[in-house]
Design an enzyme around this catalytic site. Structure first.
Site, PDB file in Angstrom:
ATOM      1  N   GLU A   9       0.367  -1.454  -0.285  1.00  0.00           N
ATOM      2  CA  GLU A   9       0.078  -0.225  -0.232  1.00  0.00           C
ATOM      3  C   GLU A   9       1.042   0.677  -0.213  1.00  0.00           C
ATOM      4  OE1 GLU A   9      -3.105  -0.119   2.967  1.00  0.00           O
ATOM      5  OE2 GLU A   9      -3.162  -2.721   2.224  1.00  0.00           O
TER       6      GLU A   9
ATOM      7  N   ASN B 158       2.064  -5.342  -2.670  1.00  0.00           N
ATOM      8  CA  ASN B 158       1.106  -5.795  -2.562  1.00  0.00           C
ATOM      9  C   ASN B 158       0.223  -4.221  -2.379  1.00  0.00           C
ATOM     10  OD1 ASN B 158      -0.897  -7.631  -2.505  1.00  0.00           O
ATOM     11  ND2 ASN B 158      -1.019  -7.110   0.330  1.00  0.00           N
TER      12      ASN B 158
ATOM     13  N   HIS C  41     -10.217  -6.117  -1.699  1.00  0.00           N
ATOM     14  CA  HIS C  41     -10.965  -6.036  -0.788  1.00  0.00           C
ATOM     15  C   HIS C  41     -11.962  -5.422  -1.713  1.00  0.00           C
ATOM     16  CE1 HIS C  41      -8.683  -7.046   3.017  1.00  0.00           C
ATOM     17  NE2 HIS C  41      -7.713  -6.752   2.437  1.00  0.00           N
TER      18      HIS C  41
ATOM     19  N   GLU D 213      -6.030 -10.681  -0.219  1.00  0.00           N
ATOM     20  CA  GLU D 213      -6.751 -10.382   0.546  1.00  0.00           C
ATOM     21  C   GLU D 213      -8.135 -10.265   0.759  1.00  0.00           C
ATOM     22  OE1 GLU D 213      -5.270  -7.268   2.569  1.00  0.00           O
ATOM     23  OE2 GLU D 213      -3.063  -7.430   2.650  1.00  0.00           O
TER      24      GLU D 213
ATOM     25  N   ASP E 124     -12.110 -10.931   0.086  1.00  0.00           N
ATOM     26  CA  ASP E 124     -13.287 -10.443   1.025  1.00  0.00           C
ATOM     27  C   ASP E 124     -14.564  -9.128   0.227  1.00  0.00           C
ATOM     28  OD1 ASP E 124     -12.572  -7.892   2.270  1.00  0.00           O
ATOM     29  OD2 ASP E 124     -11.950  -8.747   4.244  1.00  0.00           O
TER      30      ASP E 124
END
Ligand code: 9MR
Length: 397
Positions: free
Chosen positions: A170, A216, A258, A289, A291
């Site tokens: 990030e 990432n 996400h 990651e 979701d």
């Protein structure tokens, strides 16, 4: 039918079934693809399916299902928190390896690979580091040395045990930040300038020549305008290409995944196009990651199926989009969920106004949701000519 004739017929049936890559019904329950785990179904594609692991939940004897599913459904694991700087080095120079070692040990016992998360990030830094920089007792030159020492110590400690390292996480701003033109954001860029990215990858490579080194980030699942001033995926693409041009050892880009059902999100071919562009640079990709959260209304709280069902369906569709795109790009090596049960998900704690949740593939009682079934179906029904086994990535020197 004579016994011999019966055996011959049976043999032909089995051979035909094998050629068609389906299991004969008579072979029993074990071979019904719907009863197989995500990890077993993904194996046919050479794909690793993973989850972030919450070490407190894993250790909780009152909740055995967490540990069972973490071991049986997934072929790769990521530490949700225990490999972050504040956990590993809460006091300067004193490392607390215990919880992270436990996860690595769990992975070894369950024949799983480990994604290392994370070496350089602006969040979850120990107070001694951030306050030292804030009060001037840690100089910029010393900070660079501290970062180097941390990366070297951590990567060396886990050397040979980590498949993919999230080296930098990030680093890039979002369009809603100020200024809105995309830029390098956060503690490390502010204090060391963007050169820290190249340094971090080089230091990580020096400490473990065999681990795959990843950048990432979130909101890089698909390209937008193509203008790096407002398209984060394009910004990251240009950034990675520049790092490669400088000879920096970067092996992959992780898209976190996400998503939220309240957003437009993407279609499969859009996401596939992004994975292909990164693969075109010679990079591996991964979803790291995943979701898909939803807003929790009063109706959802009250159990109103007219409000719950569309959320569960939209969530499943979005999980499926990311997995199908990954399956279709042979350099997409792994598909990791950011937790697998709504009982242990970061989402409710992070979004309260309005509240959000329902983000994972098992509900709070460990019952598989529609999203879990869709992931399975995607793995079952994928195959040649469009879905082919993964192409392993070799670490760049
Ligand atoms: O899931 C993690 C949560 O338990 C922590 O409180 C949070 C702190 O920032 O970090 C969460 O994980 C983040 C991950 O490390 C990086 N990408 C975003 C994830 C969700 O915030």
């Amino acid at each position: 039918m004579t016994l011999r004739r019966w055996i011959a017929v049976g043999a032909v049936a089995v051979a035909t079934a094998a050629a068609l890559n389906v299991a004969p019904a008579a072979a029993g329950h074990r071979h019904d693809p719907a009863t197989q785990s995500l990890r077993d179904l993904a194996q046919r594609h050479g794909l690793y399916v993973g989850t972030a692991v919450d070490m407190a939940a894993l250790a909780n004897a009152a909740e055995p299902r967490y540990r069972e599913l973490a071991g049986s459904e997934f072929s790769t694991v990521t530490a949700e928190n225990v490999m972050k700087w504040e956990s590993l080095e809460p006091t300067r120079g004193t490392y607390n390896w215990g919880p992270a070692d436990e996860l690595v040990d769990f992975a070894r016992k369950n024949n799983q690979r480990v994604r290392g998360h994370v070496l350089v990030w602006h969040n979850q830094l120990p107070a001694w580091l951030t306050s030292g920089v804030a009060d001037g007792s840690i100089s910029k030159a010393e900070l660079r040395q501290i970062l180097r020492d941390h990366i070297t110590a951590v990567v060396t400690h886990f050397k040979g045990k980590i498949w993919q390292w999230d080296v930098v996480n990030e680093a890039v701003s979002d369009p809603w930040d100020t200024p809105s033109t995309l830029h390098y954001k956060g503690f490390w860029a502010q204090n060391l300038g963007p050169g820290y990215l190249a340094d971090a990858f080089r230091w990580a490579r020096a400490a473990d020549p065999k681990a795959l080194l990843f950048y990432n980030d979130y909101n890089i699942e698909a390209f937008g305008s193509g203008n790096p001033a407002d398209d984060k995926t394009q910004f990251v693409y240009d950034m990675v290409r520049d790092l490669q041009a400088k000879g920096v050892p970067i092996d992959g880009v992780g898209a976190q995944g996400h998503l939220g059902t309240q957003y437009g999100n993407f279609d499969t071919l859009q996401v596939l196009a992004a994975l292909r562009k990164f693969a075109g640079l010679g990079l591996a990709t991964a979803f790291t990651e995943v979701d898909v959260r939803s807003q929790i209304t009063d109706g959802v709280e009250a159990g109103d199926s007219a409000e719950i069902n569309p959320r569960l369906q939209a969530s499943a569709a979005n999980f499926s989009v990311l997995l199908k795109a990954c399956l279709a790009e042979r350099h997409c090596l792994s598909f990791t969920l950011w937790g697998f049960t709504d009982k242990h998900s970061w989402v409710p704690g992070a979004f309260s106004d309005p509240p959000e949740g329902l983000a994972t593939v098992y509900d709070e009682n460990y019952q598989p949701k529609r999203s879990y079934q869709e992931l399975k179906a995607d793995l079952i029904f994928a195959g040649p000519p469009y879905v082919l086994p993964r192409i392993p990535q070799r670490p760049r020197r």
